[in-house]
Design a protein around this motif. Sequence first.
Motif, short mmCIF file in Angstrom:
data_model
loop_
_atom_site.label_atom_id
_atom_site.label_comp_id
_atom_site.label_asym_id
_atom_site.label_seq_id
_atom_site.Cartn_x
_atom_site.Cartn_y
_atom_site.Cartn_z
N ILE A 290 0.88 -1.15 0.07
CA ILE A 290 -0.02 0.01 -0.09
C ILE A 290 0.82 1.31 0.06
O ILE A 290 0.37 2.38 0.11
CB ILE A 290 -0.80 0.03 1.15
N GLY A 291 2.06 1.14 -0.16
CA GLY A 291 3.16 2.33 -0.34
C GLY A 291 3.36 3.19 0.81
O GLY A 291 3.49 4.40 0.97
N LEU A 292 3.67 2.40 1.96
CA LEU A 292 3.74 3.15 3.11
C LEU A 292 5.13 2.81 3.84
O LEU A 292 5.60 1.80 3.52
CB LEU A 292 2.76 2.86 4.60
N GLU A 293 6.16 3.99 4.30
CA GLU A 293 7.16 3.62 4.71
C GLU A 293 7.26 2.94 6.20
O GLU A 293 6.26 2.92 6.68
CB GLU A 293 7.83 4.86 4.98
N LYS A 294 8.48 2.50 6.54
CA LYS A 294 8.73 1.79 7.91
C LYS A 294 8.36 2.61 8.80
O LYS A 294 9.14 3.62 9.29
CB LYS A 294 10.10 1.05 7.81
N SER A 295 7.49 2.32 9.62
CA SER A 295 7.16 3.06 11.09
C SER A 295 6.25 2.36 11.74
O SER A 295 5.52 1.55 11.23
CB SER A 295 6.76 4.66 10.88
N LEU A 296 6.20 2.70 13.03
CA LEU A 296 5.15 1.99 13.88
C LEU A 296 3.72 2.09 13.79
O LEU A 296 2.87 1.34 13.76
CB LEU A 296 5.38 2.22 15.39
N VAL A 297 3.61 3.47 13.44
CA VAL A 297 2.05 3.72 13.05
C VAL A 297 1.69 3.40 11.66
O VAL A 297 0.76 2.83 11.40
CB VAL A 297 2.05 5.47 13.05
N ASN A 298 2.66 3.39 10.73
CA ASN A 298 2.27 2.70 9.37
C ASN A 298 1.98 1.19 9.51
O ASN A 298 1.36 0.67 8.74
CB ASN A 298 3.38 3.11 8.35
N ASP A 299 2.88 0.57 10.46
CA ASP A 299 2.72 -0.69 10.76
C ASP A 299 1.42 -1.15 11.15
O ASP A 299 0.60 -2.03 10.79
CB ASP A 299 3.69 -1.29 11.53
N ALA A 300 0.84 -0.36 12.05
CA ALA A 300 -0.40 -0.33 12.69
C ALA A 300 -1.72 -0.23 11.69
O ALA A 300 -2.72 -0.80 11.43
CB ALA A 300 -0.78 0.63 13.92
N ILE A 301 -1.35 0.84 10.80
CA ILE A 301 -2.23 1.06 9.40
C ILE A 301 -2.41 -0.33 8.62
O ILE A 301 -3.57 -0.76 8.18
CB ILE A 301 -1.89 1.98 8.70
#
Length: 425
Positions: A290-301
């Motif tokens: 889905i084109g998100l960078e590595k981060s804790l918040v993006n992982d939750a999404i």
Amino acid sequence: MLVFVVNKHGEALMPCPPRKARMLLNEGKAKIIGYQPFSIQLLYGSSGYKQSVKVGTKLGEKHIGIAVTSGDCVLMKGEVELRTDVKSLLETRKIYRRIRRQRKTRYRKARFLNRKKPKGWLPPSLESRTANTFRWINRFSSLLPNPTLHIEIGKFEVQKLINLSVGGVSQQLSNSEGYYNTRYFVFARDNYTCQVCKKKNKIVNTHQIISRTQGGSDRADNLITVCTDCHTSDNHRPGEIFWQWMQDGKKLRSYKEPPFTNSSRSRVYEQYPNVIISYGSETTSHRKLIGLEKSLVNDAIAITGISAIMRITGTTFMAKQFRKKKRSLHEATARKGRKQPNTNSRRNSKNTKASKGFFLNDEVQTRCGNIGYISGFTGKNACYVKSINGDYIVISGKTHKQQPLKGLVRRSHQGNWRYRLLHDA
């Protein structure tokens, strides 16, 4: 970020935009029921239109990520930072109590009579983090209509992380098996090389990365090899080589997170029987899709299983837990022989909880426009203000950290959680 809404019967409805919430409050059709996160309750009858909502949670040792999605929209996202000082504080309390038992003061029951642990017991440090993780999951789930809960958990074999070839009988042995003691194991692990200057063929010693006074131990994961030229008292002073090496954050790899994840996994199954479980390998591939960078918040999404993101909130909440009150029953200095009884003793000036109408951890705005939290009082007319990241906020052009109380404007009164909405760059 959207505002959470419940009807007059306490049933959760779909979140609404902040503008709609302001209109309802100004017209007297709703009231505020919470600030972390901001939520309102309608004062008139409304069944409301409900959609499918998913709550994704990324578990971690110190931080957890939470996101709420509906369809192809991200309604809310944020990060929660948990306390990590519980173990060290309990160790300090144990020392105080041990000293107190040697004095002729009030009686305390012997410890060997209260050592039985109930079923499912966890160490206090893990229990604190697990309970507060569930607290935030339950808080957001209670403000959403019939949400589907998605949680990422992990399952690790710590010995396999250290040595991939371990197995069979060797899996039951410690890492230092076959060495004379832990000291020689550390030398062999570091290849008899000083970890500061990176030189070999020198006289070496072992050094504690975290000293005992700060909660460290003599375990191998807290020891490094240092040569006698670097391991001197002069090099420990600020600005010298060893001090600079520690300031750079160089340390051995820690394996504290895998055991925490393993112990919390069973609690997740017990607390949420209908939860949808995912693993890190699944989250990583879907996050890239889905084109998100590595981060804790993006992982939750990504954990929620959202197929594509058409709309995403422009704000991220950040919640941080801290120790608000000092609840120690015993101090290092005994009160025996003092004129003032222990029950009537004055509170230590470092533990002052209020002054001039301001309370500890109040969210305030300084004269320079910076927003922070009162971390302590100094005297009667000044205090210390920290940002949500723990950095002191100082007056422009000044070197001291104190802020005069008359120059502060209180924004809100907070408990032992600091909660902020941060706008994305």
